[in-house]
Design an enzyme around this catalytic site. Structure first.
Site, PDB file in Angstrom:
ATOM      1  N   ARG A   1      -9.409   4.894   4.459  1.00 51.71           N
ATOM      2  CA  ARG A   1      -8.695   3.804   3.910  1.00 51.71           C
ATOM      3  C   ARG A   1      -9.455   2.463   4.101  1.00 51.71           C
ATOM      4  O   ARG A   1      -9.516   1.787   3.102  1.00 51.71           O
ATOM      5  CB  ARG A   1      -7.235   3.692   4.270  1.00 51.71           C
ATOM      6  CG  ARG A   1      -6.398   2.733   3.330  1.00 51.71           C
ATOM      7  CD  ARG A   1      -4.954   2.545   4.002  1.00 51.71           C
ATOM      8  NE  ARG A   1      -4.300   3.737   4.012  1.00 51.71           N
ATOM      9  CZ  ARG A   1      -3.322   4.324   2.946  1.00 51.71           C
ATOM     10  NH1 ARG A   1      -3.535   3.578   1.959  1.00 51.71           N
ATOM     11  NH2 ARG A   1      -2.904   5.347   3.034  1.00 51.71           N
TER      12      ARG A   1
ATOM     13  N   SER B   1       0.823  -1.167  -0.183  1.00 49.17           N
ATOM     14  CA  SER B   1      -0.052   0.169   0.076  1.00 49.17           C
ATOM     15  C   SER B   1       1.030   1.299  -0.060  1.00 49.17           C
ATOM     16  O   SER B   1       2.085   1.154  -0.020  1.00 49.17           O
ATOM     17  CB  SER B   1      -0.887  -0.104   1.257  1.00 49.17           C
ATOM     18  OG  SER B   1      -1.813   1.048   1.161  1.00 49.17           O
ATOM     19  N   HIS B   2       0.233   2.539   0.081  1.00 51.45           N
ATOM     20  CA  HIS B   2       0.915   3.711   0.057  1.00 51.45           C
ATOM     21  C   HIS B   2       0.414   4.707   1.134  1.00 51.45           C
ATOM     22  O   HIS B   2      -0.783   4.666   1.162  1.00 51.45           O
ATOM     23  CB  HIS B   2       0.612   4.476  -1.427  1.00 51.45           C
ATOM     24  CG  HIS B   2       1.709   5.367  -1.610  1.00 51.45           C
ATOM     25  ND1 HIS B   2       1.776   6.746  -0.879  1.00 51.45           N
ATOM     26  CD2 HIS B   2       2.765   5.629  -2.659  1.00 51.45           C
ATOM     27  CE1 HIS B   2       2.575   7.402  -1.500  1.00 51.45           C
ATOM     28  NE2 HIS B   2       3.287   6.918  -2.336  1.00 51.45           N
ATOM     29  N   VAL B   3       1.201   5.304   1.859  1.00 49.81           N
ATOM     30  CA  VAL B   3       0.779   6.070   3.120  1.00 49.81           C
ATOM     31  C   VAL B   3       0.171   7.306   2.500  1.00 49.81           C
ATOM     32  O   VAL B   3      -0.950   7.816   3.265  1.00 49.81           O
ATOM     33  CB  VAL B   3       2.073   6.523   3.949  1.00 49.81           C
ATOM     34  CG1 VAL B   3       2.988   7.257   2.995  1.00 49.81           C
ATOM     35  CG2 VAL B   3       1.652   7.068   5.035  1.00 49.81           C
TER      36      VAL B   3
END
Length: 400
Positions: free
Chosen positions: A287, A232-234
């Site tokens: 998210r 994933s991506h912050v």
């Protein structure tokens, strides 16, 4: 010294001598060889570059060594002997570039310090690559790739919330090797204008910290350590691996327009204006909910079918390839990116360098056996056959 490459190649006529081992400098010098430079790799007679013995995975030759050492000439010489050192110094005096990544201070103790070499050869370009750079409390510490990944913070942000991991490739070695090659090219460009060489230092730690990029800046200016996010991506959502009917697929939506397109493919247009998901900031804040609604829809498709639909809609997505799939990747095949090079045991496949020149092809030379070019290089230096025989008998040189 006599060039060995196609005259159209960018570094035709440039000679590089290296005291190198493992990954970082061998990667840098291989890039120079691919561009047409003549690269002479100085190795120990008793085994050579220790990467030769990491494994015998590639038809009897080490995988690291095949990857990093094509197109080079191997000179096997004992640098603990005066005669051996003199031979290498003679080569350096005829060369344009000298690279080394021995233990800190080792090259200088052998007489190959940058200041000493350039005092008599001011047009020489030298690079000293080390783990932590000269000076400072870490100067003498061991500096393997994994250790640099730890010291640079890379491991702290890599992995899942439950477990930190190092990257699956030697990132610190690769980063510093790339900067080494880049610096050599810049120094040669300047030398062609001014006639003056350069003394260059590359630190694995500094190269890898530079690659930390936005994560480091996030910490410095917010005080918050970026989380380990797996795939994933912050800062972006949806951006993760999502389930399909027969596996999973990676989707990375980086804009609100991309989100709108994704809702069309997944047949959930009502979520375009949902206040939880209408902007990337809101999707990141929510998210878990965003990932859940995407996953509920992606599992209705097979991986191949969804991949095709996403590609047609211009949505960034990819299947997670196993390495056997990468070796047979249709894009690499369609672009004719594979070549064959020789090793001491067999012909093997090698990938063309990523940068493609329209008017010349990269040199894809063979991977040398230990000491394969010793005799020829000594002859080139004017050493007579009787002396070569004596040096061989004394163990000063190894001739393959």
């Amino acid at each position: 010294m006599a060039p060995h490459s196609d005259p159209l190649l960018p570094l035709d006529g440039v000679t590089v001598v290296t005291l190198e081992q493992a990954v970082a400098v061998p990667l840098a010098s291989r890039q120079l060889a691919d561009l047409g430079a003549r690269v002479i790799k100085v190795e120990r007679p008793d085994g050579g570059d220790f990467a030769r013995a990491y494994d015998h995975a590639v038809e009897g030759t080490g995988a690291h060594f095949v990857w990093l050492n094509r197109g080079k000439e191997s000179l096997a010489v004992d640098l603990k002997s005066v005669e051996g050192r003199d031979l290498v110094l003679s080569l350096i005096r005829r060369s344009d570039v000298f690279l080394q990544n021995l233990a800190p201070g080792a090259a200088a103790r052998l007489g190959f310090g940058s200041d000493e070499l350039r005092a008599n050869h001011p047009e020489l370009v030298t690079v000293d690559l080390s783990g932590y750079g000269s000076g400072g409390p870490f100067e003498q510490r061991k500096a393997y790739d994994m250790l640099i990944q730890a010291e640079s913070g890379l491991i702290s942000i890599t992995g899942t919330p439950d477990a930190a991991v190092k990257t699956g490739i030697p990132t610190a070695d690769i980063a510093s090797g790339m900067y080494c090659a880049q610096a050599v090219l810049a120094a040669l460009l300047r030398r062609f204008r001014t006639g003056e060489g350069a003394s260059i230092e590359v630190s694995m730690l500094e190269a890898t910290v530079e690659w930390m990029g936005h994560s480091l800046y996030t910490q410095m200016y917010t005080g918050e350590q970026p989380q380990r996010m797996g795939v994933s991506h912050v800062s972006i959502a949806p951006y993760d691996a999502y389930p399909t009917a027969d596996g999973q697929i990676l989707i990375g939506v980086q804009s609100d327009g991309g989100w709108n397109a994704l809702t069309d493919v997944l047949d959930i247009p009502e979520l375009r204006t949902d206040p939880r998901f209408d902007t990337n900031i809101h999707r990141v804040e929510n998210r878990s909910a965003c990932d859940a609604v995407v996953a509920e829809q992606t599992r209705r498709f097979t991986t191949a079918d969804l991949d095709a639909k996403l590609a047609a809609a211009g949505i960034p997505a990819a299947q997670i390839k196993e390495l056997r799939d990468v070796a047979a990747h249709p894009q690499l095949a369609a672009r004719d990116r594979w070549r064959t090079v020789g090793t001491e045991h067999a012909q093997v496949k090698a990938l063309l360098p990523p940068a493609t020149f329209s008017d010349s092809a990269a040199t894809m030379g063979d991977v040398p056996a230990l000491g394969q070019h010793t005799a020829a290089l000594l002859t080139e230096l004017g050493v007579d056959d009787e002396t070569v025989s004596r040096l061989r008998s004394a163990g000063v040189v190894l001739c393959h």
